[in-house]
Design a protein around this motif. Structure first.
Motif, mmCIF file in Angstrom:
data_model
loop_
_atom_site.group_PDB
_atom_site.id
_atom_site.type_symbol
_atom_site.label_atom_id
_atom_site.label_comp_id
_atom_site.label_asym_id
_atom_site.label_seq_id
_atom_site.Cartn_x
_atom_site.Cartn_y
_atom_site.Cartn_z
ATOM 1 N N ASP A 99 -17.156 4.277 -4.467
ATOM 2 C CA ASP A 99 -17.207 5.682 -4.895
ATOM 3 C C ASP A 99 -16.063 6.510 -4.305
ATOM 4 O O ASP A 99 -16.275 7.623 -3.811
ATOM 5 N N LEU A 100 -14.848 5.963 -4.355
ATOM 6 C CA LEU A 100 -13.688 6.698 -3.845
ATOM 7 C C LEU A 100 -13.359 7.890 -4.741
ATOM 8 O O LEU A 100 -13.389 7.785 -5.971
ATOM 9 N N THR A 101 -13.010 9.009 -4.135
ATOM 10 C CA THR A 101 -12.520 10.149 -4.900
ATOM 11 C C THR A 101 -11.049 9.923 -5.221
ATOM 12 O O THR A 101 -10.413 8.993 -4.703
ATOM 13 N N ALA A 102 -10.474 10.769 -6.060
ATOM 14 C CA ALA A 102 -9.063 10.635 -6.405
ATOM 15 C C ALA A 102 -8.185 10.787 -5.171
ATOM 16 O O ALA A 102 -7.229 10.024 -4.976
ATOM 17 N N GLN A 103 -8.481 11.768 -4.326
ATOM 18 C CA GLN A 103 -7.679 12.000 -3.129
ATOM 19 C C GLN A 103 -7.786 10.829 -2.162
ATOM 20 O O GLN A 103 -6.793 10.398 -1.573
ATOM 21 N N GLU A 104 -9.001 10.282 -2.003
ATOM 22 C CA GLU A 104 -9.181 9.138 -1.113
ATOM 23 C C GLU A 104 -8.427 7.914 -1.642
ATOM 24 O O GLU A 104 -7.812 7.166 -0.865
ATOM 25 N N THR A 105 -8.473 7.728 -2.958
ATOM 26 C CA THR A 105 -7.743 6.610 -3.564
ATOM 27 C C THR A 105 -6.245 6.758 -3.321
ATOM 28 O O THR A 105 -5.554 5.801 -2.946
ATOM 29 N N TYR A 106 -5.752 7.958 -3.530
ATOM 30 C CA TYR A 106 -4.324 8.246 -3.300
ATOM 31 C C TYR A 106 -3.951 7.966 -1.843
ATOM 32 O O TYR A 106 -2.909 7.359 -1.563
ATOM 33 N N ASN A 107 -4.810 8.399 -0.913
ATOM 34 C CA ASN A 107 -4.546 8.180 0.512
ATOM 35 C C ASN A 107 -4.430 6.691 0.826
ATOM 36 O O ASN A 107 -3.539 6.256 1.562
ATOM 37 N N HIS A 108 -5.351 5.904 0.272
ATOM 38 C CA HIS A 108 -5.329 4.464 0.519
ATOM 39 C C HIS A 108 -4.078 3.820 -0.079
ATOM 40 O O HIS A 108 -3.460 2.956 0.551
ATOM 41 N N LEU A 109 -3.702 4.221 -1.282
ATOM 42 C CA LEU A 109 -2.510 3.653 -1.917
ATOM 43 C C LEU A 109 -1.262 3.924 -1.092
ATOM 44 O O LEU A 109 -0.414 3.042 -0.904
ATOM 45 N N VAL A 110 -1.132 5.150 -0.595
ATOM 46 C CA VAL A 110 0.029 5.502 0.219
ATOM 47 C C VAL A 110 0.032 4.712 1.519
ATOM 48 O O VAL A 110 1.066 4.202 1.961
ATOM 49 N N GLN A 111 -1.149 4.586 2.133
ATOM 50 C CA GLN A 111 -1.236 3.826 3.381
ATOM 51 C C GLN A 111 -0.828 2.367 3.174
ATOM 52 O O GLN A 111 -0.178 1.767 4.032
ATOM 53 N N LEU A 112 -1.156 1.822 2.010
ATOM 54 C CA LEU A 112 -0.884 0.412 1.749
ATOM 55 C C LEU A 112 0.518 0.163 1.180
ATOM 56 O O LEU A 112 1.158 -0.841 1.506
ATOM 57 N N LEU A 113 1.016 1.086 0.335
ATOM 58 C CA LEU A 113 2.196 0.770 -0.461
ATOM 59 C C LEU A 113 3.381 1.724 -0.317
ATOM 60 O O LEU A 113 4.375 1.587 -1.042
ATOM 61 N N ALA A 114 3.320 2.699 0.586
ATOM 62 C CA ALA A 114 4.433 3.634 0.756
ATOM 63 C C ALA A 114 5.727 2.880 1.069
ATOM 64 O O ALA A 114 5.729 1.874 1.773
ATOM 65 N N ALA A 115 6.841 3.359 0.528
ATOM 66 C CA ALA A 115 8.131 2.692 0.709
ATOM 67 C C ALA A 115 8.741 2.986 2.078
ATOM 68 O O ALA A 115 8.349 3.934 2.765
ATOM 69 N N ASP A 116 9.704 2.174 2.444
ATOM 70 C CA ASP A 116 10.456 2.362 3.688
ATOM 71 C C ASP A 116 11.729 3.151 3.364
ATOM 72 O O ASP A 116 12.631 2.639 2.697
ATOM 73 N N TYR A 117 11.802 4.383 3.814
ATOM 74 C CA TYR A 117 12.941 5.254 3.510
ATOM 75 C C TYR A 117 13.988 5.265 4.635
ATOM 76 O O TYR A 117 14.910 6.068 4.603
ATOM 77 N N GLU A 118 13.840 4.395 5.610
ATOM 78 C CA GLU A 118 14.724 4.434 6.781
ATOM 79 C C GLU A 118 16.200 4.324 6.403
ATOM 80 O O GLU A 118 17.031 5.124 6.834
ATOM 81 N N GLU A 119 16.542 3.340 5.567
ATOM 82 C CA GLU A 119 17.937 3.126 5.205
ATOM 83 C C GLU A 119 18.468 4.290 4.367
ATOM 84 O O GLU A 119 19.607 4.735 4.551
ATOM 85 N N ALA A 120 17.646 4.794 3.442
ATOM 86 C CA ALA A 120 18.069 5.907 2.593
ATOM 87 C C ALA A 120 18.332 7.159 3.430
ATOM 88 O O ALA A 120 19.318 7.871 3.218
ATOM 89 N N LEU A 121 17.469 7.430 4.393
ATOM 90 C CA LEU A 121 17.655 8.593 5.265
ATOM 91 C C LEU A 121 18.864 8.402 6.172
ATOM 92 O O LEU A 121 19.609 9.350 6.447
ATOM 93 N N LYS A 122 19.069 7.165 6.612
ATOM 94 C CA LYS A 122 20.199 6.867 7.495
ATOM 95 C C LYS A 122 21.517 7.167 6.796
ATOM 96 O O LYS A 122 22.450 7.703 7.406
#
Length: 458
Positions: A99-122
């Motif tokens: 029974d995940l809400t939309a916000q909870e689902t979004y939070n989990h997706l980001v926690q699992l699949l967020a990209a690594d921006y280190e090189e782009a920021l560098k």
């Protein structure tokens, strides 16, 4: 009488024994009853701790709402997976609560699949918008003794049938010819240029394929630019057949070989709207040309190129030590041609400042702006890749019925908002750096003018 007293005493003793046994049994029962709640409490306590641990594992932290913080959220725990069919991903989503809400689902997706921006920021952080005044003409210290190399430009133009299509109401070939004319006319007067055309014979039919695939021809031999002669050369062909890209690259190697020397820099520019169609290997051809030392770089300007063709053309440019740029409109084609002029004017081995009088600072500024565009493009690719990964993860959750279709639709909106914020932030950072380049250019120009005045006085 004595007998009655005896019986009475016997009965009394028996009763006393029964009462004692009864009290002992009651005490034991009470003790057991007192122990039962304690054991139940321990069991309940352990169960509550286990449930609490489960809740902690499946609860994702709240996600950032501003792009400055979003870029710090990665890399996600599952960001390195190849696809959503992997065992790791299956196990990860199996642990998600119901029974995940939309916000909870979004939070989990980001926690699992967020990209690594280190090189782009560098890349953004390490960009230097300033110009090297210490090496400029007239500055203190010894003047550079570096030799300015003569430049030879080989232009390869795709004249296959697909170049007869229209983009924005204008025929691709017409726009390409106009862009080439502009490109060549803006080159330094001493620069020699060559124009080779390919795919301009026959048609796109199978019966004419062999004829068309053998068509690659120099229509403007290597020479300095002459407007009338070059215009006449452009008028000799129209879009016709197939795309013999590999053989044309190898032919360009022969064109430039006679001009090779230590004080000469040969650069190849290819304008094409598609990939090789004649069975050749343009990647190997570009690599051979580059590694031979005859050409410094093989650069490709793609014109409204599809995704599959872009993959090949990028590989060709990389193998040739050059770059690939795709123009999706006539306007972009002209802008790309203009930007490419700067690369044609610069020697790979030169410093920022030439050891000659009258250095054109404008070209150096354009070069820096191109570098900013490249940084922003890299950052944008990371944003696109992250968005694609998050959407794949969302589709997987919906397919596994972990979330409903209505929830998935709401999460899609959140993902769109995230990508839009990141793109806007990227655009702002790009513009900020370009503004700084403009400021540095103006400051440097003033310093250069002062240096020239001082040198004139001396």
């Amino acid at each position: 009488m004595k007998r009655r007293i005896f019986y009475f005493l016997m009965i009394l003793s028996f009763a006393t024994i029964l009462i004692s046994c009864s009290n002992e049994n009651s005490a034991n029962e009470n003790q057991e009853q007192n122990n039962e709640p304690t054991e139940e409490k321990e069991e309940n306590k352990e169960q509550n701790e286990e449930e609490q641990e489960a809740v902690e594992v499946s609860t994702a932290p709240a996600t950032a709402t501003e792009p400055e913080e979003m870029v710090q959220e990665g890399p996600g725990d599952m960001a390195a997976i190849d696809n959503m069919d992997s065992t790791e991903w299956t196990q990860a989503i199996a642990e998600l609560p119901e029974d995940l809400t939309a916000q909870e689902t979004y939070n989990h997706l980001v926690q699992l699949l967020a990209a690594d921006y280190e090189e782009a920021l560098k890349r953004y952080e390490e960009f230097n918008p300033s110009f090297l005044v210490s090496d400029a003409p007239g500055s203190e210290g010894e003047e550079s003794e570096e030799e300015v190399k003569e430049q030879r430009i080989a232009l390869l133009l795709d004249s296959s049938g697909s170049m007869g299509a229209t983009v924005g109401g204008e025929v691709k070939m017409t726009a390409a010819k106009d862009a080439l004319q502009q490109f060549v006319s803006d080159l330094p007067e001493e620069t020699k240029v060559l124009l080779r055309v390919y795919g301009h014979v026959g048609s796109g039919s199978e019966e004419n394929k062999k004829l068309s695939c053998e068509s690659t021809e120099v229509v403007y031999p290597l020479n300095t630019y002459n407007e009338n002669t070059f215009s006449e050369a452009l008028g000799q062909f129209e879009p016709a057949g197939w795309t013999p890209l590999a053989s044309s690259i190898l032919a360009a190697k022969n064109d430039l070989q006679a001009e090779s020397a230590e004080n000469v820099e040969n650069i190849v520019y290819i304008i094409s709207d598609g990939e090789e169609t004649c069975g050749g290997d343009p990647v190997a051809a570009a690599k051979e040309l580059h590694e031979s030392g005859i050409a410094t770089a093989v650069n490709i300007i793609g014109f409204n190129v599809g995704n599959d063709a872009q993959v090949q053309l990028k590989e060709v440019a990389e193998a040739g030590g050059g770059t690939f740029t795709n123009a999706n409109s006539v306007e972009e084609l002209f802008e790309t041609a203009q930007d490419s002029i700067t690369k044609a004017r610069e020697s790979v081995d030169k410093t920022m400042w030439r050891a000659t009088e009258g250095v054109n600072l404008t070209w150096d500024a354009i070069h820096k702006n191109n570098e900013v565009d490249s940084i922003a493009s890299f950052f944008g690719d990371v944003v696109d890749d992250e968005n694609s990964m998050l959407r794949d993860g969302l589709d997987s959750l919906e397919q596994e019925e972990i979330i409903t279709a209505e929830t998935a639709e709401e999460v899609t909106t959140l993902l769109e908002e995230r990508a839009e914020k990141m793109d806007q932030w990227n655009e702002e950072k790009k513009q900020t750096l370009k503004d700084r380049v403009d400021e540095e250019e103006e400051k440097t120009r003033e310093i250069m003018d002062q240096m020239k005045e001082q040198k004139a006085e001396n």
